[in-house]
Design an enzyme around this catalytic site. Structure first.
Site, PDB file in Angstrom:
ATOM      1  CE1 TYR A  37       0.259   1.873   4.245  1.00 42.34           C
ATOM      2  CE2 TYR A  37       0.679  -0.464   4.562  1.00 42.34           C
ATOM      3  CZ  TYR A  37       0.749   0.840   5.013  1.00 42.34           C
ATOM      4  OH  TYR A  37       1.308   1.108   6.247  1.00 42.34           O
ATOM      5  CB  CYS A  38       1.502   3.902  -1.914  1.00 44.28           C
ATOM      6  SG  CYS A  38       0.238   3.968  -3.204  1.00 44.28           S
ATOM      7  N   GLY A  39       0.061   5.871  -0.530  1.00 46.15           N
ATOM      8  CA  GLY A  39      -0.881   6.912  -0.136  1.00 46.15           C
ATOM      9  C   GLY A  39      -2.252   6.768  -0.767  1.00 46.15           C
ATOM     10  CD1 TRP A  95      -2.159   7.818   4.854  1.00 41.36           C
ATOM     11  CD2 TRP A  95      -1.993   6.023   6.172  1.00 41.36           C
ATOM     12  NE1 TRP A  95      -2.106   8.253   6.149  1.00 41.36           N
ATOM     13  CE2 TRP A  95      -1.994   7.165   6.973  1.00 41.36           C
ATOM     14  CE3 TRP A  95      -1.894   4.778   6.778  1.00 41.36           C
ATOM     15  CZ2 TRP A  95      -1.908   7.101   8.364  1.00 41.36           C
ATOM     16  CZ3 TRP A  95      -1.802   4.720   8.160  1.00 41.36           C
ATOM     17  CH2 TRP A  95      -1.816   5.863   8.933  1.00 41.36           C
TER      18      TRP A  95
END
Length: 130
Positions: free
Chosen positions: A81-83, A110
């Protein structure tokens, strides 16, 4: 955040090659103790601002270089996962090209996780579920 058209096109091509999963599915897997490793591919300053409980940090900039040492099992169940789900899709495609067979990208990243009020740790936004 607005992204450039070429970047969005690149991510769309990556998404066609990877498996994506929802924040709800990830939360369910984590809560039931499912076999999953959360990998935060955001930058270090984003990580220190808060992250998913139990996640490991391997930023996108060093992922391909460090992944084999961090996760030598090519069949490890990795959820990246990232932003917002863009960098994680690109990272998932890269890991697939490196031979990892059980990698997913968490759609919405996120931002979607925190907007849903799901638990986090570290940083000023740490939350706990009852």
């Amino acid at each position: 955040m607005s992204h450039s058209p070429r970047f969005v096109a690149l991510v769309d091509r990556a998404r066609a090659d990877v498996t994506e999963t929802s924040i709800a599915a990830v939360r369910e897997r984590v809560e039931r103790g499912g076999d999953v490793v959360l990998v935060d591919v955001r930058e270090a300053d984003e990580w220190t601002g808060g992250h998913l409980p139990g996640a490991r940090h391997v930023s996108r900039g060093v992922l391909e270089r460090d992944i084999e040492e961090t996760f030598p099992d090519l069949d490890a169940p990795l959820v990246l996962y990232c932003g917002g789900g863009y960098r994680s899709a690109l990272a998932a495609r890269s890991l697939g090209e490196m031979g990892y067979t059980n990698v997913q990208s968490m759609t919405g990243g996120w931002r979607a996780w925190t907007e849903a009020g799901y638990p986090t740790e570290g940083g000023p936004t740490e939350t706990h579920t009852p």
